[in-house]
Design a protein around this motif. Structure first.
Motif, PDB file in Angstrom:
ATOM      1  N   TYR A  29       0.837  -1.208   0.000  1.00 53.71           N
ATOM      2  CA  TYR A  29       0.000   0.000   0.000  1.00 53.71           C
ATOM      3  C   TYR A  29       0.868   1.253   0.000  1.00 53.71           C
ATOM      4  CZ  TYR A  29      -2.858   3.732   1.978  1.00 53.71           C
ATOM      5  OH  TYR A  29      -3.466   4.942   2.209  1.00 53.71           O
ATOM      6  N   ARG A  30       1.924   1.256   0.833  1.00 54.38           N
ATOM      7  CA  ARG A  30       2.782   2.442   0.917  1.00 54.38           C
ATOM      8  C   ARG A  30       3.562   2.643  -0.382  1.00 54.38           C
ATOM      9  NH1 ARG A  30       4.768   2.056   7.232  1.00 54.38           N
ATOM     10  NH2 ARG A  30       2.660   2.293   8.058  1.00 54.38           N
ATOM     11  N   THR A  31       4.032   1.544  -0.988  1.00 54.11           N
ATOM     12  CA  THR A  31       4.715   1.652  -2.287  1.00 54.11           C
ATOM     13  C   THR A  31       3.776   2.275  -3.315  1.00 54.11           C
ATOM     14  OG1 THR A  31       5.880  -0.376  -1.725  1.00 54.11           O
ATOM     15  CG2 THR A  31       6.001   0.334  -4.009  1.00 54.11           C
ATOM     16  N   THR A  32       2.539   1.764  -3.371  1.00 53.77           N
ATOM     17  CA  THR A  32       1.569   2.253  -4.352  1.00 53.77           C
ATOM     18  C   THR A  32       1.259   3.720  -4.115  1.00 53.77           C
ATOM     19  OG1 THR A  32       0.615   0.040  -4.267  1.00 53.77           O
ATOM     20  CG2 THR A  32      -0.646   1.712  -5.426  1.00 53.77           C
ATOM     21  N   MET A  33       1.065   4.085  -2.858  1.00 48.50           N
ATOM     22  CA  MET A  33       0.730   5.476  -2.509  1.00 48.50           C
ATOM     23  C   MET A  33       1.907   6.405  -2.829  1.00 48.50           C
ATOM     24  SD  MET A  33      -2.203   6.051  -1.886  1.00 48.50           S
ATOM     25  CE  MET A  33      -3.236   7.406  -1.465  1.00 48.50           C
ATOM     26  N   ALA A  34       3.140   5.954  -2.540  1.00 41.38           N
ATOM     27  CA  ALA A  34       4.322   6.771  -2.847  1.00 41.38           C
ATOM     28  C   ALA A  34       4.414   7.000  -4.355  1.00 41.38           C
ATOM     29  CB  ALA A  34       5.578   6.085  -2.325  1.00 41.38           C
ATOM     30  N   LEU A  35       4.196   5.938  -5.138  1.00 39.41           N
ATOM     31  CA  LEU A  35       4.230   6.080  -6.597  1.00 39.41           C
ATOM     32  C   LEU A  35       3.119   7.004  -7.082  1.00 39.41           C
ATOM     33  CD1 LEU A  35       5.025   2.457  -7.874  1.00 39.41           C
ATOM     34  CD2 LEU A  35       6.490   4.457  -7.991  1.00 39.41           C
ATOM     35  N   THR A  36       1.959   6.950  -6.415  1.00 37.43           N
ATOM     36  CA  THR A  36       0.833   7.807  -6.813  1.00 37.43           C
ATOM     37  C   THR A  36       1.189   9.281  -6.619  1.00 37.43           C
ATOM     38  OG1 THR A  36      -0.731   6.082  -6.181  1.00 37.43           O
ATOM     39  CG2 THR A  36      -1.606   8.305  -6.381  1.00 37.43           C
ATOM     40  N   ILE A  37       1.685   9.601  -5.415  1.00 35.70           N
ATOM     41  CA  ILE A  37       1.998  11.013  -5.115  1.00 35.70           C
ATOM     42  C   ILE A  37       3.203  11.476  -5.940  1.00 35.70           C
ATOM     43  CG2 ILE A  37       2.719  12.601  -3.294  1.00 35.70           C
ATOM     44  CD1 ILE A  37       1.103  10.636  -1.379  1.00 35.70           C
ATOM     45  N   GLY A  38       4.270  10.680  -5.908  1.00 38.55           N
ATOM     46  CA  GLY A  38       5.475  11.024  -6.681  1.00 38.55           C
ATOM     47  C   GLY A  38       5.173  11.126  -8.161  1.00 38.55           C
ATOM     48  N   GLY A  39       4.406  10.159  -8.675  1.00 42.51           N
ATOM     49  CA  GLY A  39       4.062  10.143 -10.097  1.00 42.51           C
ATOM     50  C   GLY A  39       3.230  11.336 -10.492  1.00 42.51           C
ATOM     51  N   ALA A  40       2.273  11.745  -9.613  1.00 41.27           N
ATOM     52  CA  ALA A  40       1.421  12.897  -9.927  1.00 41.27           C
ATOM     53  C   ALA A  40       2.276  14.166 -10.027  1.00 41.27           C
ATOM     54  CB  ALA A  40       0.343  13.050  -8.859  1.00 41.27           C
ATOM     55  N   LEU A  41       3.218  14.324  -9.081  1.00 40.55           N
ATOM     56  CA  LEU A  41       4.084  15.504  -9.119  1.00 40.55           C
ATOM     57  C   LEU A  41       4.968  15.489 -10.369  1.00 40.55           C
ATOM     58  CD1 LEU A  41       5.091  15.684  -5.341  1.00 40.55           C
ATOM     59  CD2 LEU A  41       3.481  17.170  -6.563  1.00 40.55           C
ATOM     60  N   TYR A  42       5.570  14.333 -10.660  1.00 39.44           N
ATOM     61  CA  TYR A  42       6.425  14.168 -11.836  1.00 39.44           C
ATOM     62  C   TYR A  42       5.650  14.486 -13.106  1.00 39.44           C
ATOM     63  CZ  TYR A  42       9.398  11.642 -15.213  1.00 39.44           C
ATOM     64  OH  TYR A  42      10.171  11.286 -16.285  1.00 39.44           O
ATOM     65  N   CYS A  43       4.404  14.033 -13.125  1.00 35.36           N
ATOM     66  CA  CYS A  43       3.545  14.239 -14.299  1.00 35.36           C
ATOM     67  C   CYS A  43       3.274  15.722 -14.501  1.00 35.36           C
ATOM     68  CB  CYS A  43       2.241  13.471 -14.099  1.00 35.36           C
ATOM     69  SG  CYS A  43       1.085  13.636 -15.450  1.00 35.36           S
ATOM     70  N   LEU A  44       2.966  16.436 -13.387  1.00 29.29           N
ATOM     71  CA  LEU A  44       2.700  17.876 -13.491  1.00 29.29           C
ATOM     72  C   LEU A  44       3.930  18.607 -14.028  1.00 29.29           C
ATOM     73  CD1 LEU A  44       0.655  18.534 -10.224  1.00 29.29           C
ATOM     74  CD2 LEU A  44      -0.186  18.463 -12.585  1.00 29.29           C
ATOM     75  N   VAL A  45       5.119  18.235 -13.512  1.00 24.40           N
ATOM     76  CA  VAL A  45       6.361  18.865 -13.974  1.00 24.40           C
ATOM     77  C   VAL A  45       6.574  18.586 -15.458  1.00 24.40           C
ATOM     78  CG1 VAL A  45       8.867  18.828 -13.732  1.00 24.40           C
ATOM     79  CG2 VAL A  45       7.433  18.833 -11.683  1.00 24.40           C
ATOM     80  N   ALA A  46       6.402  17.292 -15.841  1.00 25.03           N
ATOM     81  CA  ALA A  46       6.623  16.901 -17.242  1.00 25.03           C
ATOM     82  C   ALA A  46       5.662  17.640 -18.166  1.00 25.03           C
ATOM     83  CB  ALA A  46       6.448  15.394 -17.389  1.00 25.03           C
ATOM     84  N   LEU A  47       4.390  17.761 -17.757  1.00 25.66           N
ATOM     85  CA  LEU A  47       3.410  18.452 -18.593  1.00 25.66           C
ATOM     86  C   LEU A  47       3.720  19.951 -18.655  1.00 25.66           C
ATOM     87  CD1 LEU A  47       0.069  16.647 -17.635  1.00 25.66           C
ATOM     88  CD2 LEU A  47       1.355  16.446 -19.751  1.00 25.66           C
ATOM     89  N   TYR A  48       4.219  20.524 -17.538  1.00 28.52           N
ATOM     90  CA  TYR A  48       4.574  21.943 -17.530  1.00 28.52           C
ATOM     91  C   TYR A  48       5.716  22.204 -18.508  1.00 28.52           C
ATOM     92  CZ  TYR A  48       6.125  26.518 -15.967  1.00 28.52           C
ATOM     93  OH  TYR A  48       6.488  27.836 -15.941  1.00 28.52           O
ATOM     94  N   ILE A  49       6.742  21.349 -18.455  1.00 28.64           N
ATOM     95  CA  ILE A  49       7.880  21.503 -19.378  1.00 28.64           C
ATOM     96  C   ILE A  49       7.411  21.341 -20.822  1.00 28.64           C
ATOM     97  CG2 ILE A  49      10.060  20.431 -20.104  1.00 28.64           C
ATOM     98  CD1 ILE A  49      10.482  19.743 -17.083  1.00 28.64           C
TER      99      ILE A  49
END
Lengths: 127, 261
Positions: A100-120
């Motif tokens: 659960y913690r792995t999945t949640m970490a990937l969810t939060i980290g992935g969402a932030l990474y995605c926002l950065v990637a889309l901004y760039i």
């Protein structure tokens, strides 16, 4: 027919009269069966080994030995029905928490990474 | 656990809709990033998150149904309606591809040479591998029914064996289709014939793979004693899905492979 307790299967098995369980005459006492106080009338006949060789080994061992593994569902039902207030996705213990913690970490980290990637990606190309 | 006066399933709060939604965001954004910047890291992250969500969500449903007893008869009725509606939506999904195929083939345009198959297209022989595929899928329909009856009669050994046979037949179908794709003398880029052929049979092949996975999960659950002789809806849903895939193939075979050639 005569019977004795088989040391191998721990069940009654057919036997010859000389080896059959006989409280009056102990084996090795030097007293032959015919000399004993109680007469064994019928001479020994070769017995069939019916009782020591069960034809259905599986049913003898009960529900524990089954085709391709035993039934662990009742144990798991007990585990997952313990009233400990945990939600179903964490009721399994440590592996559940790790996953659960792995999945949640990937969810939060992935969402932030995605926002950065889309901004760039949204910036105008420099060349 | 507090007593409830009804037979419905009050679900625990679940994180999986959130993680699944973020996984979908990462996969779609990742696809765009891949197309523009040749980097697959975001898409891979999304794929991993999606797989983790799928595993844990379905694991929890098995826990709720098999271990916690939440799948009471009224709840099972809801699951039945859900599966029926899902398969109905899949029927309409395939209806669209058949519509495209018949639209193009019943009145071939002058650009196609006014004929179907279009000029220059050599279609596959329907009486070679496609006929074998038909036989394989029909046989798998028989073995899945054998598995169902074995489960209903509590015949554990035969249920496991017939379910294994069904999955092997499904994998054999996928293998044969892959061979056909490699050997096909036309491609998806060869006009409307290639497009309709590969999109329709390709989505069918995807559904065979999904159905095989669904049946493989059922086999695992059967081995783990999850199914009883009167409560095995997971298996029934898989069997319905498998029959649906089977019937779609019959329509594909008759329309595209046979009539269309």
């Amino acid at each position: 027919m005569y019977y004795k307790l088989s040391g191998f299967t721990q069940k009654l098995t057919g036997s010859a009269c000389t080896t059959a369980y006989n409280p009056q005459v102990r084996p090795g006492s030097g007293v032959s069966v015919s000399d004993g106080g109680l007469r064994v009338g019928v001479p020994a006949e070769s017995p069939t080994m019916t009782f020591a060789t069960p034809t259905k080994v599986v049913s003898e061992a009960g529900a524990m030995v089954e085709y391709m593994g035993s039934n662990r569902v009742p144990d798991l039902q007990r585990l997952f029905q313990t009233p400990d207030g945990l939600p179903v996705h964490l009721k399994g213990g440590v592996p559940d928490r790790l996953l659960y913690r792995t999945t949640m970490a990937l969810t939060i980290g992935g969402a932030l990474y995605c926002l950065v990637a889309l901004y760039i990606a949204a910036q105008p190309r420099k060349n | 656990m507090a007593h409830q006066a009804h037979a419905y399933h009050m679900v625990d709060p679940s994180p999986w809709p959130l993680t699944g939604a973020i996984a979908a965001l990462l996969m779609t954004s990742g696809l765009a990033i891949w197309f523009h910047f040749h980097s697959i890291s975001l898409m891979t992250l999304g794929l991993i998150l999606m797989l983790l969500t799928m595993y844990q969500w379905w694991r929890d449903i098995v826990r709720e149904g098999t271990y916690q007893g939440h799948h009471t008869p009224p709840v099972q009725k809801g699951l039945r309606y859900g599966m029926i509606l899902f398969i109905t939506s899949e029927v309409f999904f395939f209806l669209g591809f058949f519509w495209a195929f018949y639209h193009s083939s019943l009145a071939p345009t002058p650009e196609l040479g006014g004929t179907w198959p279009p000029a220059g297209i050599t279609p596959l022989d329907p009486f070679e591998v496609p006929l074998l595929n038909t036989a394989v899928l029909l046989a798998s329909g028989v073995t899945v029914t054998w598995a169902h009856h074995s489960i209903m009669e509590g015949n554990r050994k035969q249920a496991i064996q017939s379910l294994t046979l069904t999955i092997i037949l499904g994998l054999y179908f996928t293998f044969l289709q892959a061979m056909e794709y490699f050997e096909a003398p036309f491609t998806i880029a060869d006009g409307v014939y290639g497009s309709t052929f590969f999109v329709a049979t390709g989505f069918h092949g995807l559904h065979v793979i999904i159905g095989s996975s669904f049946l493989a999960i059922c086999l695992l659950r059967q081995i783990l004693h999850h199914f009883t002789s009167n409560h095995h809806f997971g298996f029934e849903a898989a069997a319905w899905y498998w029959h649906f895939v089977d019937v779609v193939w019959l329509f594909l075979y008759i329309s595209i492979y046979w009539w269309g050639s």
